[in-house]
Design a protein around this motif. Structure first.
Motif, PDB file in Angstrom:
ATOM      1  N   ILE A   3     -33.627  14.589 -30.635  1.00  0.00           N
ATOM      2  CA  ILE A   3     -32.879  14.164 -29.429  1.00  0.00           C
ATOM      3  C   ILE A   3     -34.166  13.922 -28.265  1.00  0.00           C
ATOM      4  O   ILE A   3     -34.708  14.744 -28.042  1.00  0.00           O
ATOM      5  N   SER A   4     -34.170  12.771 -27.948  1.00  0.00           N
ATOM      6  CA  SER A   4     -34.938  12.507 -26.945  1.00  0.00           C
ATOM      7  C   SER A   4     -34.414  12.225 -25.672  1.00  0.00           C
ATOM      8  O   SER A   4     -33.376  11.463 -25.671  1.00  0.00           O
ATOM      9  N   VAL A   5     -35.014  12.674 -24.532  1.00  0.00           N
ATOM     10  CA  VAL A   5     -34.398  12.179 -23.250  1.00  0.00           C
ATOM     11  C   VAL A   5     -35.497  11.668 -22.356  1.00  0.00           C
ATOM     12  O   VAL A   5     -36.631  12.414 -22.436  1.00  0.00           O
ATOM     13  N   ALA A   6     -35.201  10.443 -21.931  1.00  0.00           N
ATOM     14  CA  ALA A   6     -36.097  10.105 -20.957  1.00  0.00           C
ATOM     15  C   ALA A   6     -36.225  10.700 -19.734  1.00  0.00           C
ATOM     16  O   ALA A   6     -35.111  10.773 -18.919  1.00  0.00           O
ATOM     17  N   GLU A  26     -35.453  19.558 -30.410  1.00  0.00           N
ATOM     18  CA  GLU A  26     -35.087  19.817 -31.817  1.00  0.00           C
ATOM     19  C   GLU A  26     -33.724  20.696 -31.824  1.00  0.00           C
ATOM     20  O   GLU A  26     -33.801  21.700 -31.335  1.00  0.00           O
ATOM     21  N   THR A  27     -32.928  20.129 -32.547  1.00  0.00           N
ATOM     22  CA  THR A  27     -31.516  20.933 -32.853  1.00  0.00           C
ATOM     23  C   THR A  27     -31.291  21.402 -34.027  1.00  0.00           C
ATOM     24  O   THR A  27     -31.704  20.592 -35.037  1.00  0.00           O
ATOM     25  N   ALA A  28     -30.462  22.206 -34.294  1.00  0.00           N
ATOM     26  CA  ALA A  28     -30.017  22.866 -35.517  1.00  0.00           C
ATOM     27  C   ALA A  28     -28.545  23.426 -35.272  1.00  0.00           C
ATOM     28  O   ALA A  28     -28.369  24.227 -34.317  1.00  0.00           O
ATOM     29  N   ASP A  29     -27.549  23.159 -36.192  1.00  0.00           N
ATOM     30  CA  ASP A  29     -26.384  23.863 -36.072  1.00  0.00           C
ATOM     31  C   ASP A  29     -25.913  23.911 -34.521  1.00  0.00           C
ATOM     32  O   ASP A  29     -25.323  24.946 -34.137  1.00  0.00           O
ATOM     33  N   GLY A  30     -25.858  22.714 -33.935  1.00  0.00           N
ATOM     34  CA  GLY A  30     -25.419  22.451 -32.576  1.00  0.00           C
ATOM     35  C   GLY A  30     -26.230  23.110 -31.604  1.00  0.00           C
ATOM     36  O   GLY A  30     -25.682  23.344 -30.375  1.00  0.00           O
ATOM     37  N   ILE A  61     -31.267   9.646 -24.872  1.00  0.00           N
ATOM     38  CA  ILE A  61     -30.465   9.852 -23.660  1.00  0.00           C
ATOM     39  C   ILE A  61     -31.282   9.190 -22.525  1.00  0.00           C
ATOM     40  O   ILE A  61     -32.439   9.559 -22.524  1.00  0.00           O
ATOM     41  N   SER A  62     -30.555   8.310 -21.919  1.00  0.00           N
ATOM     42  CA  SER A  62     -31.412   7.947 -20.410  1.00  0.00           C
ATOM     43  C   SER A  62     -30.351   7.682 -19.318  1.00  0.00           C
ATOM     44  O   SER A  62     -29.285   7.403 -19.882  1.00  0.00           O
ATOM     45  N   GLY A  63     -30.940   7.399 -18.181  1.00  0.00           N
ATOM     46  CA  GLY A  63     -30.157   6.811 -17.360  1.00  0.00           C
ATOM     47  C   GLY A  63     -29.619   5.524 -17.380  1.00  0.00           C
ATOM     48  O   GLY A  63     -28.446   5.033 -17.605  1.00  0.00           O
ATOM     49  N   GLY A  64     -30.603   4.614 -17.573  1.00  0.00           N
ATOM     50  CA  GLY A  64     -30.393   3.057 -18.052  1.00  0.00           C
ATOM     51  C   GLY A  64     -31.486   2.723 -19.055  1.00  0.00           C
ATOM     52  O   GLY A  64     -32.631   3.296 -19.043  1.00  0.00           O
ATOM     53  N   MET A  65     -31.394   1.384 -19.464  1.00  0.00           N
ATOM     54  CA  MET A  65     -32.041   1.024 -20.558  1.00  0.00           C
ATOM     55  C   MET A  65     -32.054  -0.503 -20.529  1.00  0.00           C
ATOM     56  O   MET A  65     -31.009  -1.076 -20.651  1.00  0.00           O
ATOM     57  N   GLY A  66     -32.960  -1.215 -20.931  1.00  0.00           N
ATOM     58  CA  GLY A  66     -32.926  -2.858 -20.888  1.00  0.00           C
ATOM     59  C   GLY A  66     -32.414  -3.120 -22.395  1.00  0.00           C
ATOM     60  O   GLY A  66     -32.506  -2.273 -23.363  1.00  0.00           O
ATOM     61  N   ALA A  88     -31.886  17.441 -18.026  1.00  0.00           N
ATOM     62  CA  ALA A  88     -32.093  16.955 -19.484  1.00  0.00           C
ATOM     63  C   ALA A  88     -31.719  17.916 -20.430  1.00  0.00           C
ATOM     64  O   ALA A  88     -30.867  17.550 -21.324  1.00  0.00           O
ATOM     65  N   THR A  89     -31.682  19.297 -20.295  1.00  0.00           N
ATOM     66  CA  THR A  89     -31.365  20.206 -21.092  1.00  0.00           C
ATOM     67  C   THR A  89     -29.718  20.286 -21.195  1.00  0.00           C
ATOM     68  O   THR A  89     -29.112  20.387 -22.184  1.00  0.00           O
ATOM     69  N   LYS A  90     -29.070  20.199 -19.999  1.00  0.00           N
ATOM     70  CA  LYS A  90     -27.864  20.215 -19.709  1.00  0.00           C
ATOM     71  C   LYS A  90     -27.079  18.879 -20.461  1.00  0.00           C
ATOM     72  O   LYS A  90     -26.237  19.077 -21.274  1.00  0.00           O
ATOM     73  N   ALA A  91     -27.743  17.811 -20.229  1.00  0.00           N
ATOM     74  CA  ALA A  91     -27.263  16.573 -21.096  1.00  0.00           C
ATOM     75  C   ALA A  91     -27.199  16.753 -22.430  1.00  0.00           C
ATOM     76  O   ALA A  91     -26.225  16.602 -23.273  1.00  0.00           O
ATOM     77  N   VAL A  92     -28.304  17.376 -23.043  1.00  0.00           N
ATOM     78  CA  VAL A  92     -28.288  17.733 -24.357  1.00  0.00           C
ATOM     79  C   VAL A  92     -27.474  18.585 -25.117  1.00  0.00           C
ATOM     80  O   VAL A  92     -26.475  18.417 -26.002  1.00  0.00           O
ATOM     81  N   GLU A  93     -27.189  19.402 -24.266  1.00  0.00           N
ATOM     82  CA  GLU A  93     -26.198  20.537 -24.384  1.00  0.00           C
ATOM     83  C   GLU A  93     -24.738  20.090 -24.390  1.00  0.00           C
ATOM     84  O   GLU A  93     -24.056  20.274 -25.464  1.00  0.00           O
ATOM     85  N   THR A  94     -24.377  19.125 -23.540  1.00  0.00           N
ATOM     86  CA  THR A  94     -23.185  18.399 -23.668  1.00  0.00           C
ATOM     87  C   THR A  94     -23.095  17.420 -24.568  1.00  0.00           C
ATOM     88  O   THR A  94     -22.111  17.347 -25.320  1.00  0.00           O
ATOM     89  N   TYR A  95     -24.151  16.819 -24.982  1.00  0.00           N
ATOM     90  CA  TYR A  95     -24.194  16.114 -26.258  1.00  0.00           C
ATOM     91  C   TYR A  95     -23.924  16.710 -27.566  1.00  0.00           C
ATOM     92  O   TYR A  95     -22.816  16.229 -28.370  1.00  0.00           O
ATOM     93  N   LEU A  96     -24.479  17.891 -27.593  1.00  0.00           N
ATOM     94  CA  LEU A  96     -24.128  18.634 -29.025  1.00  0.00           C
ATOM     95  C   LEU A  96     -22.608  19.050 -28.870  1.00  0.00           C
ATOM     96  O   LEU A  96     -22.159  19.470 -30.125  1.00  0.00           O
ATOM     97  N   LYS A  97     -22.030  19.308 -27.793  1.00  0.00           N
ATOM     98  CA  LYS A  97     -20.596  19.650 -27.851  1.00  0.00           C
ATOM     99  C   LYS A  97     -19.605  18.394 -28.038  1.00  0.00           C
ATOM    100  O   LYS A  97     -18.422  18.533 -28.163  1.00  0.00           O
ATOM    101  N   GLY A  98     -20.252  17.265 -28.234  1.00  0.00           N
ATOM    102  CA  GLY A  98     -19.517  16.156 -28.403  1.00  0.00           C
ATOM    103  C   GLY A  98     -18.882  15.363 -27.158  1.00  0.00           C
ATOM    104  O   GLY A  98     -18.005  14.617 -27.322  1.00  0.00           O
TER     105      GLY A  98
END
Length: 119
Positions: A3-6, A26-30, A61-66, A88-98
């Motif tokens: 998962i990449s975060v801008a 890099e993620t594995a098993d949530g 994951i980003s704030g905005g994108m063209g 960014a880390t919190k965003a990824v953790e939230t993503y991994l929780k769905g």
């Protein structure tokens, strides 16, 4: 899964193409198993989505994108989550929780980050 975060530092950047760096999680098993920060190699139309895709990124994951970048990510089957703010880390953790949802915040003017409105 990669998962990449801008990012601007450790926070989600307001605009994908103008971010300072990309944090690759890099993620594995949530769970996050490693992180790596890569400096933004430069904003050129069409370049960054392929740069990240070639690194094996599956989610951006980003704030905005063209719209052009969104289209390239979609062509490469990379999930796009926009409208995100904060750590960014919190965003990824939230993503991994769905629990992280895209707001569909696509920038239509392609000049400066402040022209993308509030994300």
């Amino acid at each position: 899964m990669k998962i990449s975060v801008a990012c601007d530092g450790k926070n989600v950047s307001g605009h994908f193409g103008h971010c300072e760096n990309f944090t690759i999680f890099e993620t594995a098993d949530g769970k996050i198993v490693s992180t790596n920060s890569v400096q933004n190699p430069g904003h050129k139309p069409g370049f960054l989505p392929n740069f990240l895709g070639d690194m094996g990124v599956e989610v951006i994951i980003s704030g905005g994108m063209g719209g052009g970048a969104v289209d390239i990510f979609n062509e490469r089957n990379i999930e796009v989550i926009v409208g995100v703010t904060g750590d960014a880390t919190k965003a990824v953790e939230t993503y991994l929780k769905g629990e992280l949802k895209s707001t569909g915040s696509v920038c239509h003017k392609h000049e400066h980050a402040h022209e993308c409105g509030n994300h």
